[in-house]
Design a protein around this motif. Sequence first.
Motif, short mmCIF file in Angstrom:
data_model
loop_
_atom_site.label_atom_id
_atom_site.label_comp_id
_atom_site.label_asym_id
_atom_site.label_seq_id
_atom_site.Cartn_x
_atom_site.Cartn_y
_atom_site.Cartn_z
N LEU A 13 0.81 -1.22 0.00
CA LEU A 13 0.00 0.00 0.00
C LEU A 13 0.85 1.27 0.00
N VAL A 14 2.06 1.19 0.53
CA VAL A 14 2.89 2.39 0.67
C VAL A 14 3.12 3.10 -0.67
N PRO A 15 3.62 2.42 -1.70
CA PRO A 15 3.80 3.12 -2.98
C PRO A 15 2.48 3.56 -3.61
N VAL A 16 1.43 2.76 -3.40
CA VAL A 16 0.12 3.13 -3.94
C VAL A 16 -0.35 4.44 -3.30
N ILE A 17 -0.16 4.57 -1.99
CA ILE A 17 -0.58 5.78 -1.28
C ILE A 17 0.21 6.99 -1.76
N LEU A 18 1.51 6.81 -2.00
CA LEU A 18 2.34 7.92 -2.48
C LEU A 18 1.88 8.40 -3.85
N MET A 19 1.37 7.47 -4.68
CA MET A 19 0.88 7.84 -6.01
C MET A 19 -0.56 8.34 -5.96
#
Length: 466
Positions: A13-19
């Motif tokens: 989820l971390v990279p998804v949240i950043l995008m």
Amino acid sequence: MRDLALFTIVMGLVPVILMRPWVGILGWYWVGLMSPHGLTWGFMRTFPLAMVIGGTTLVAVFLAKDRRPLPMTREMLLLCLFLAWVTVTSVFAVSPDGAWEQWIKLVKILAITFVAPMLIFGERRVVPLLLVITGSIAFYGFKGGIFAILTGGQHQVLGPPRSFLEGNTYIGMAMVMILPMILATARMFHHRWLDWGIPRLQRWMRPLGWGAYATFWLTAIAILATYSRGAFLGILAVAPFLFLRMRRKGMLVALAFVLVSVVGVTVPDKLMERWESIRHYQEDTSAMQRIQSWGVNWNMALERPLTGMGFNHEGMGYNWWIQYAEFEGTWRFALSPHSTYFQLMGQHGFTGLGIYLLLMGAMLATLHRIQMTARRRTGQAWLEEYAWAVKVGLIGFLVAGAFLDMAYFELVYALVALTVILRRELDEGTVPATQAAVAADEEGAPGPRFPDFVVAPGSGRPGGRQ
């Protein structure tokens, strides 16, 4: 295996949240309400899920190009005022260390409450948020209902281990608050009020609706099986609203009659004894503890009517606490306020209680306005349905909250954020070209497809969806 699966999901989820920072809001409420770490047995039990998801979301907010200004509605203004006031009471708290510790916890919850309306707008974001909040608690309703049926209601339904909702009273309250939203979700899927242009998804709408209806009834059973008297009073408060909202009322009454008189379904003896204790409260230790605690917090508020004693005044110890009691029982160290209202009164004075009640009243008024006008103004049946559901869930909280100390429960502030978000959806809504589509939708037909709508600029709907 569960630990690795949860770790993979959270790290993914971390990279998804950043995008896409708005996904972080969904992740935060999933972690905060469902407490998935409580379902694991290994290293994820102590993994800082909230810190990872919440911290990443707050960082992503500053990178987001499509964030909205914070809507300064009366709910947000009252929430800001409440935060300011509990800060003042923390300065004058009788137990400063404990007060600031609780203050930090509340600020973390309110931070997401303020950020959510900035990132969640438009049907494509609002509906997933509603589904995540609903599903996070409905999971335990589904699971608890099956457990209650299989065990004949002889064992308590409890919440996720190592979380705020672990106790039977707290998970019972949460399920009462979310029960109307489960019904709204079932109706939304069953009547196909949403069409996001994915044919394969549309084919699954009816089965999803049936599953949500099953979850609704299982959650109702789970609430009773918590043996929580506060939750029982809460479900009594919301039951009339739920019944009036349902179709085929005659069939429900007939089915209940058959189950009781023909099949012989009865309330388990243990559950009946628990309910009977409400009537004979003088003979019940738990009930008398509540009355003692209410008297304590009332007397504290009388001594310091403006600021109260501050967060976590119980940290002063039993000997200090008991001097405010009207009587002393045979028990010791039962220092819980046992009521949201007396909790606020004792900790933040009559001023803090007044601000909190004004916030609740403003939410009810706003949600009622959305419920009364949403379909006519926007043609969106789901908007009207969820406004009703959030309103009824809030009523359940206000009733059951008289017997449970849940003033800082995260779900309450999630409902604040939802109220602000739904109000903006109404205010930025579109006007249907014909009332016929809405009338057909009222009869349970698939909702309008919005082909002829004039879209408000930046509304996040057809022609400008996010």
